[in-house]
Design an enzyme around this catalytic site. Sequence first.
Site, short mmCIF file in Angstrom:
data_model
loop_
_atom_site.label_atom_id
_atom_site.label_comp_id
_atom_site.label_asym_id
_atom_site.label_seq_id
_atom_site.Cartn_x
_atom_site.Cartn_y
_atom_site.Cartn_z
N PHE A 95 0.82 -1.22 0.00
CA PHE A 95 0.00 0.00 0.00
C PHE A 95 0.85 1.27 0.00
O PHE A 95 0.38 2.32 0.40
CB PHE A 95 -0.97 0.00 1.19
CG PHE A 95 -1.63 -1.33 1.43
CD1 PHE A 95 -2.43 -1.89 0.45
CD2 PHE A 95 -1.45 -2.02 2.61
CE1 PHE A 95 -3.02 -3.13 0.64
CE2 PHE A 95 -2.05 -3.26 2.82
CZ PHE A 95 -2.84 -3.81 1.83
N ILE B 112 2.19 -6.51 -5.75
CA ILE B 112 1.96 -6.30 -4.32
C ILE B 112 0.58 -6.81 -3.91
O ILE B 112 -0.01 -6.37 -2.93
CB ILE B 112 2.16 -4.82 -3.92
CG1 ILE B 112 1.22 -3.90 -4.70
CG2 ILE B 112 3.60 -4.41 -4.18
CD1 ILE B 112 1.28 -2.43 -4.24
N GLY B 113 0.09 -7.76 -4.71
CA GLY B 113 -1.23 -8.32 -4.43
C GLY B 113 -2.26 -7.81 -5.41
O GLY B 113 -3.45 -8.10 -5.30
N THR B 114 -1.79 -7.05 -6.39
CA THR B 114 -2.68 -6.34 -7.29
C THR B 114 -3.11 -7.18 -8.49
O THR B 114 -4.07 -6.82 -9.17
CB THR B 114 -1.98 -5.08 -7.80
OG1 THR B 114 -0.62 -5.45 -8.11
CG2 THR B 114 -1.93 -4.02 -6.73
N ILE C 56 -10.38 -2.63 -19.10
CA ILE C 56 -10.19 -3.51 -17.95
C ILE C 56 -9.59 -4.83 -18.45
O ILE C 56 -10.22 -5.57 -19.20
CB ILE C 56 -11.54 -3.76 -17.23
CG1 ILE C 56 -12.18 -2.44 -16.81
CG2 ILE C 56 -11.35 -4.70 -16.04
CD1 ILE C 56 -11.34 -1.56 -15.91
N PRO D 250 -11.43 -8.39 -15.30
CA PRO D 250 -12.53 -7.88 -14.46
C PRO D 250 -12.50 -8.44 -13.03
O PRO D 250 -12.98 -7.78 -12.11
CB PRO D 250 -13.79 -8.36 -15.19
CG PRO D 250 -13.35 -8.72 -16.57
CD PRO D 250 -11.90 -9.08 -16.50
N GLY E 205 -5.27 1.93 -14.81
CA GLY E 205 -4.81 1.59 -13.46
C GLY E 205 -5.94 1.63 -12.46
O GLY E 205 -6.85 2.46 -12.55
N GLY F 93 -5.32 0.42 -8.83
CA GLY F 93 -4.88 0.14 -7.48
C GLY F 93 -5.35 1.17 -6.47
O GLY F 93 -5.47 0.87 -5.28
N GLU F 94 -5.59 2.36 -6.93
CA GLU F 94 -5.82 3.44 -5.98
C GLU F 94 -7.19 4.11 -6.06
O GLU F 94 -7.70 4.61 -5.06
CB GLU F 94 -4.69 4.47 -6.12
CG GLU F 94 -3.40 3.88 -5.58
CD GLU F 94 -2.13 4.61 -5.96
OE1 GLU F 94 -1.90 4.79 -7.17
OE2 GLU F 94 -1.36 4.97 -5.07
MO1 MOS Z 1 1.22 3.34 -4.01
S1 MOS Z 1 0.88 4.51 -2.35
O1 MOS Z 1 2.09 4.37 -5.05
O2 MOS Z 1 2.04 1.95 -3.50
#
Ligand code: MOS
Length: 739
Positions: free
Chosen positions: A240, A465-467, A629, A632, A702, A704-705
């Site tokens: 994270f 990182i788990g993504t 995507i 999905p 993207g 992740g965020e």
């Molecule tokens: Mo993210 S906070 O750029 O791992």
Amino acid sequence: MTQVGSPHSRVDGRLKVTGAARYAGEVGAPGLLHGYVVSGTIAKGRITAIDTAAAEAVPGVVKVFTHANRPRVPGGDEAYQDAVAPPGQPFRPLFNDRILYSGQPVALVVAEDFATARHAASLVDVRVEAEPHQTDLDRAAAYVPSEKRQGIAPPPGPRGNADRAFAASPMRVANEYRIASEHHNPMEPHASTVVWEGDGKLTVYDKIQGVKNSQDYITAVFGLSPENVRVISPFVGGAFGIGLRPQYQLFLAVMAALDLKRSVRVELTREQMFTFGYRPGTINAVAVGANPDGKLQAIRHEAVAGTSSFEDYQEVVVNWSGLLYHCDNIALNYKIAKLDTYTPADMRAPGAPLGVVGIESAIDELSYLLKIDPLELRLNNYADSDENEGKPFTSRELRAACRQGADRFGWSKRQPEPRSMRDGRELVGWGMATGIWEAMMMPHTARATLTADGKLEVACATADIGTGTYTILTQIAADSLGLPMEDVTARIGDSSLPEAPVEGGSWTAASAGSAVFLACEKLRETLFRHARGMDGSPLANASIEHVRFRDGWIELRTAPSEGVRIAEVLRAAGLNRIEEQETAQPNAETKEKFSQYTHAAVFAEVRVDEQLGVARVTRIVDAVAAGKIINPKTARSQIIGGVVFGLGMALHEESMLDHRLGRFMNRNLAEYHVPSNADIPEIEVIFVDEHDDKANPLGVKGLGEIGIVGTAAAIANAIFHATGRRVRSLPITIDKLMG
Ligand code: MOS
């Protein structure tokens, strides 16, 4: 059927759930030593003496390292600057007698086993002289950072005259919105296992979001050559953002291994996970002014956030307020204040959910003042272009996200009055907010290797990182050569692989994905050339557009039975492998002419027990516009994870500083509250159709965020709708609702 767009389960899933995936703190080595960190207890001052005799006397203890006996480190001040460091002097472990923050590592005990090291560490006697410290953001002096952090856009200049326009606005909201400090708390604590290979050669297993960043840090700080330092991190148990920068356990493990010429592991405890980066507590002062018809006239947004005494940490907090709405009078400011804590660290969508809590709460407040539905108010002030930079967006389907999210949620059935949707002893509230995050792409290299057995490997030094990075890279590569998923392997997390930036900023799908795509396309062309050249090739007169790569064959589109088997092409050419490498670069012209952002519309339902003040989130719909995507299933998981983070920000997460001691006090997962299963409602994720042919070669943006951005604001707005009480300080805990 293509692999891209299919909801594949994670290709690394089985390894993870069976425990076969090895993490940095799990890798073994012959004669491995274990280091345990002694953490300091004061926020500021100096060490006057450290007595290590009792620790050294424990059988099994090999050495106790302190600033007094630390081996010489050849790297100068600049050597500690890693790829994502903010301006300033990075923290240098065991550098001298100065104490810069509470929890700072002051000694490392190295022993034959972990329990011995831990016990001996408790016997290290550290004498300190404390100096007055300041950890209170409300009392610290805020300033505009003089040096900009690389990659972080400072607020844009003012547009129009926000002060005058605000003063002249008939409808005005001006308030302060606060968000508490948070710690990342990935499941896997930070650890580094440094394997001494002899001859000064090290193999380092590190918990890191970018192996190149750790490799560069180690070589610079310890004066080693890159050939002698290989950093490996195939699996990361959550990060994270706290895994973006090398952390002190890496320095300590490498230092001890080089000194002792032995393999050393340093693993931090959960408590020690609270002794470095965190999301900075942030105060937003937001003012919005509008005409009675709801047209925005002025937006003012100033944010103040903490940093350390030694680095000017920066993130993007206020710029979003100039991007979400059309408004001619805008003033945005961002300041930081030095605290005697460690430097904050990027944490999922650094800055964005904080600033968005500010602007999206203020817009919500304005909607009640105007008696206009909060969604309609937003759509009536929609920005069709990037007014911060005066550029069009590469794509922006935020309007569609708002509409589709509202439909799915049933927003039209909302009763506008606060406290009007009671259900028994519970007050029901519906709130919404929008979210925004940059859709970035970074230069990225990848290699594609096809072997005679018809198997394809794609490789680059990025992280997962788990993504779902392993999975999407496999999908992209499989489609390019028309291979089944089983015949494709993605290899990442190794500094000996082609150059990659840290996995962060939600840019990995766009960057690593594009690099893998380009390398595979090149390999495809080479393979096709060989296929055409085969004796009696049915493809001899075809060009690449005339063929299709499918199921291990290259076949004519017009006559699919005419083709050659891929494995046969290599055999005929006398090759046991074909290997191609490519670098994907963001398009400079596009970057200059367009702005690239990802968007979301979040709708939340809460239920608040009127007697007990307990707020539960019972439903969330997050409609996301993020380009194409690729998967999905993993995409949905990313959004769900982000939404849960946002729920934590709204109701649970708070790293509490005791300013008398200058330290974070709730340093475990019993006292640092995160949403657990019972707190997490049904989360519905919608991916809005968004075609983007400019953002990057793949058209992805993207994920992740973006899931966290807007979620906390939507929940806070729902709580107001339920209760009629506006809590402007997150997390919204029971005491704030009852008090
Ligand atoms: Mo993210 S906070 O750029 O791992």
